[in-house]
Write a protein that holds these residues in place. Structure first.
Motif, PDB file in Angstrom:
ATOM      1  N   PRO A   6       5.278  -6.713   8.749  1.00  0.00           N
ATOM      2  CA  PRO A   6       5.435  -5.590   7.812  1.00  0.00           C
ATOM      3  C   PRO A   6       4.287  -5.448   6.826  1.00  0.00           C
ATOM      4  O   PRO A   6       3.913  -4.340   6.438  1.00  0.00           O
ATOM      5  N   GLU A   7       3.701  -6.601   6.428  1.00  0.00           N
ATOM      6  CA  GLU A   7       2.633  -6.563   5.424  1.00  0.00           C
ATOM      7  C   GLU A   7       1.385  -5.833   5.913  1.00  0.00           C
ATOM      8  O   GLU A   7       0.624  -5.278   5.105  1.00  0.00           O
ATOM      9  N   THR A   8       1.167  -5.813   7.244  1.00  0.00           N
ATOM     10  CA  THR A   8      -0.005  -5.102   7.772  1.00  0.00           C
ATOM     11  C   THR A   8       0.128  -3.590   7.589  1.00  0.00           C
ATOM     12  O   THR A   8      -0.873  -2.872   7.590  1.00  0.00           O
ATOM     13  N   LEU A   9       1.353  -3.110   7.413  1.00  0.00           N
ATOM     14  CA  LEU A   9       1.602  -1.692   7.204  1.00  0.00           C
ATOM     15  C   LEU A   9       1.689  -1.346   5.720  1.00  0.00           C
ATOM     16  O   LEU A   9       1.071  -0.387   5.260  1.00  0.00           O
ATOM     17  N   THR A  10       2.456  -2.126   4.991  1.00  0.00           N
ATOM     18  CA  THR A  10       2.662  -1.815   3.569  1.00  0.00           C
ATOM     19  C   THR A  10       1.396  -2.007   2.738  1.00  0.00           C
ATOM     20  O   THR A  10       1.189  -1.304   1.745  1.00  0.00           O
ATOM     21  N   SER A  11       0.532  -2.953   3.151  1.00  0.00           N
ATOM     22  CA  SER A  11      -0.704  -3.208   2.390  1.00  0.00           C
ATOM     23  C   SER A  11      -1.712  -2.063   2.503  1.00  0.00           C
ATOM     24  O   SER A  11      -2.674  -1.999   1.738  1.00  0.00           O
ATOM     25  N   ILE A  12      -1.473  -1.153   3.461  1.00  0.00           N
ATOM     26  CA  ILE A  12      -2.356   0.009   3.602  1.00  0.00           C
ATOM     27  C   ILE A  12      -2.226   0.933   2.395  1.00  0.00           C
ATOM     28  O   ILE A  12      -3.199   1.556   1.962  1.00  0.00           O
ATOM     29  N   PHE A  13      -1.012   0.977   1.817  1.00  0.00           N
ATOM     30  CA  PHE A  13      -0.733   1.940   0.752  1.00  0.00           C
ATOM     31  C   PHE A  13      -0.730   1.320  -0.649  1.00  0.00           C
ATOM     32  O   PHE A  13      -0.619   2.044  -1.636  1.00  0.00           O
ATOM     33  N   SER A  14      -0.801   0.005  -0.739  1.00  0.00           N
ATOM     34  CA  SER A  14      -0.773  -0.644  -2.062  1.00  0.00           C
ATOM     35  C   SER A  14      -1.489  -1.993  -2.023  1.00  0.00           C
ATOM     36  O   SER A  14      -1.437  -2.704  -1.006  1.00  0.00           O
ATOM     37  N   ASN A  15      -2.135  -2.323  -3.143  1.00  0.00           N
ATOM     38  CA  ASN A  15      -2.790  -3.626  -3.289  1.00  0.00           C
ATOM     39  C   ASN A  15      -1.988  -4.577  -4.170  1.00  0.00           C
ATOM     40  O   ASN A  15      -2.329  -5.754  -4.294  1.00  0.00           O
ATOM     41  N   ASP A  16      -0.913  -4.032  -4.761  1.00  0.00           N
ATOM     42  CA  ASP A  16      -0.069  -4.831  -5.648  1.00  0.00           C
ATOM     43  C   ASP A  16       0.815  -5.769  -4.822  1.00  0.00           C
ATOM     44  O   ASP A  16       1.574  -5.317  -3.958  1.00  0.00           O
ATOM     45  N   ILE A  17       0.722  -7.070  -5.091  1.00  0.00           N
ATOM     46  CA  ILE A  17       1.474  -8.073  -4.325  1.00  0.00           C
ATOM     47  C   ILE A  17       2.981  -7.852  -4.441  1.00  0.00           C
ATOM     48  O   ILE A  17       3.717  -7.961  -3.456  1.00  0.00           O
ATOM     49  N   GLU A  18       3.450  -7.543  -5.647  1.00  0.00           N
ATOM     50  CA  GLU A  18       4.890  -7.326  -5.842  1.00  0.00           C
ATOM     51  C   GLU A  18       5.381  -6.123  -5.047  1.00  0.00           C
ATOM     52  O   GLU A  18       6.459  -6.166  -4.446  1.00  0.00           O
ATOM     53  N   VAL A  19       4.596  -5.059  -5.073  1.00  0.00           N
ATOM     54  CA  VAL A  19       4.967  -3.852  -4.331  1.00  0.00           C
ATOM     55  C   VAL A  19       4.970  -4.130  -2.832  1.00  0.00           C
ATOM     56  O   VAL A  19       5.879  -3.701  -2.106  1.00  0.00           O
ATOM     57  N   ILE A  20       3.979  -4.877  -2.363  1.00  0.00           N
ATOM     58  CA  ILE A  20       3.894  -5.221  -0.931  1.00  0.00           C
ATOM     59  C   ILE A  20       5.101  -6.046  -0.496  1.00  0.00           C
ATOM     60  O   ILE A  20       5.732  -5.766   0.528  1.00  0.00           O
ATOM     61  N   ASN A  21       5.430  -7.071  -1.284  1.00  0.00           N
ATOM     62  CA  ASN A  21       6.571  -7.935  -0.939  1.00  0.00           C
ATOM     63  C   ASN A  21       7.885  -7.160  -0.954  1.00  0.00           C
ATOM     64  O   ASN A  21       8.742  -7.339  -0.078  1.00  0.00           O
ATOM     65  N   SER A  22       8.035  -6.314  -1.958  1.00  0.00           N
ATOM     66  CA  SER A  22       9.253  -5.505  -2.064  1.00  0.00           C
ATOM     67  C   SER A  22       9.319  -4.478  -0.932  1.00  0.00           C
ATOM     68  O   SER A  22      10.384  -4.247  -0.342  1.00  0.00           O
ATOM     69  N   SER A  23       8.169  -3.887  -0.611  1.00  0.00           N
ATOM     70  CA  SER A  23       8.107  -2.906   0.476  1.00  0.00           C
ATOM     71  C   SER A  23       8.425  -3.559   1.813  1.00  0.00           C
ATOM     72  O   SER A  23       9.070  -2.949   2.675  1.00  0.00           O
ATOM     73  N   ASN A  24       7.967  -4.797   1.989  1.00  0.00           N
ATOM     74  CA  ASN A  24       8.244  -5.524   3.235  1.00  0.00           C
ATOM     75  C   ASN A  24       9.740  -5.663   3.477  1.00  0.00           C
ATOM     76  O   ASN A  24      10.230  -5.460   4.594  1.00  0.00           O
ATOM     77  N   GLN A  25      10.476  -6.004   2.408  1.00  0.00           N
ATOM     78  CA  GLN A  25      11.931  -6.153   2.513  1.00  0.00           C
ATOM     79  C   GLN A  25      12.582  -4.836   2.919  1.00  0.00           C
ATOM     80  O   GLN A  25      13.426  -4.784   3.827  1.00  0.00           O
TER      81      GLN A  25
END
Length: 250
Positions: free
Chosen positions: A124-143
């Motif tokens: 999931p992180e390979t997709l969510t990291s495209i739209f944000s660099n914020d670690i918290e946002v990435i982790n939350s988006s992954n869930q």
């Protein structure tokens, strides 16, 4: 055409509404337009509910929304194809072939849906990291993406079934199951989960596939009922034909 002229007479009196055509267009088109409108309204309501959790959750929903919109393009496209091909086959009296169109539409949609879901579970992180660099946002988006992506499999059935229902002129059924699933399941479930202590975006994301599953059940029940009904009518017609033939022979 105006410059070169027409091979037949044409003027204002030839342009008029055909009442039967207008009626058929409205019977199919109006429920579909209402369905899209209500679905978009439901997304606004769900977003407003999730926004109460905080900025991170709000940003995560926005990120996943972009990914899911892209991932659902194949089932949406196959659903449109099923709608057109079903209408063509029904018009030609090929009801059996129309059902085959639905079957293959679901099958091809599932290929993309399963791939999108599996990829979202493991990377999931390979997709969510495209739209944000914020670690918290990435982790939350992954869930949120991991649970929401299951809906890619579910909509493979629903979008194609909606296309089939539109093709046979029963778009009102699509509207009904959409309203039940959205306003009867998804929004209430999202609201209840949001009020539950310790809930994460993963649990909130499950509201989408659960509500879509309800739509699948309603569609399956309706399609099975219509299939049985058509089969009984077909058998009754065959009995009548056989009786008539026997009468003639006698």
């Amino acid at each position: 055409m105006i410059k070169k002229g027409f091979s037949f007479e044409i003027n204002k009196k030839h342009f008029k509404l055909d009442k039967e055509s207008v009626k058929n267009i409205l019977l199919v088109g109006l429920p579909l337009s209402l369905q899209d409108a209500f679905v978009n309204i439901s997304f606004l309501i769900i977003t407003s509910v999730i926004n109460t959790i905080g900025v991170i959750a709000s940003a995560s929903v926005g990120v996943v929304g972009k990914i899911i919109m892209f991932a659902m393009l194949p089932p949406i496209s196959f659903g449109s194809a099923v709608s057109a091909m079903t209408a063509q086959n029904i018009g030609a009296g090929e009801h059996k072939r129309a059902r085959k169109v639905l079957y293959y539409g679901i099958l091809f949609s599932l290929i993309f849906g399963i791939f999108a879901t599996l990829y979202s579970q493991f990377y999931p992180e390979t997709l969510t990291s495209i739209f944000s660099n914020d670690i918290e946002v990435i982790n939350s988006s992954n869930q949120y993406l991991m649970s929401f992506s299951i809906d890619c499999i579910m909509v493979s059935f629903v979008f194609c079934m909606n296309g089939y229902l539109s093709g046979i002129g029963k778009s009102i059924v699509s509207l009904i199951h959409s309203l039940i699933a959205t306003f009867g399941v998804r929004i209430p479930l999202t609201y209840i989960l949001n009020k539950t202590a310790g809930v994460t975006l993963y649990e909130l994301g499950l509201a989408a596939p659960i509500s879509t599953f309800v739509s699948i059940l309603i569609c399956f029940i309706y399609l099975y009922w219509t299939y049985r009904k058509d089969k009984l009518n077909y058998n009754d017609n065959n009995i009548n034909i056989e009786c008539d033939e026997n009468t003639i022979l006698l």
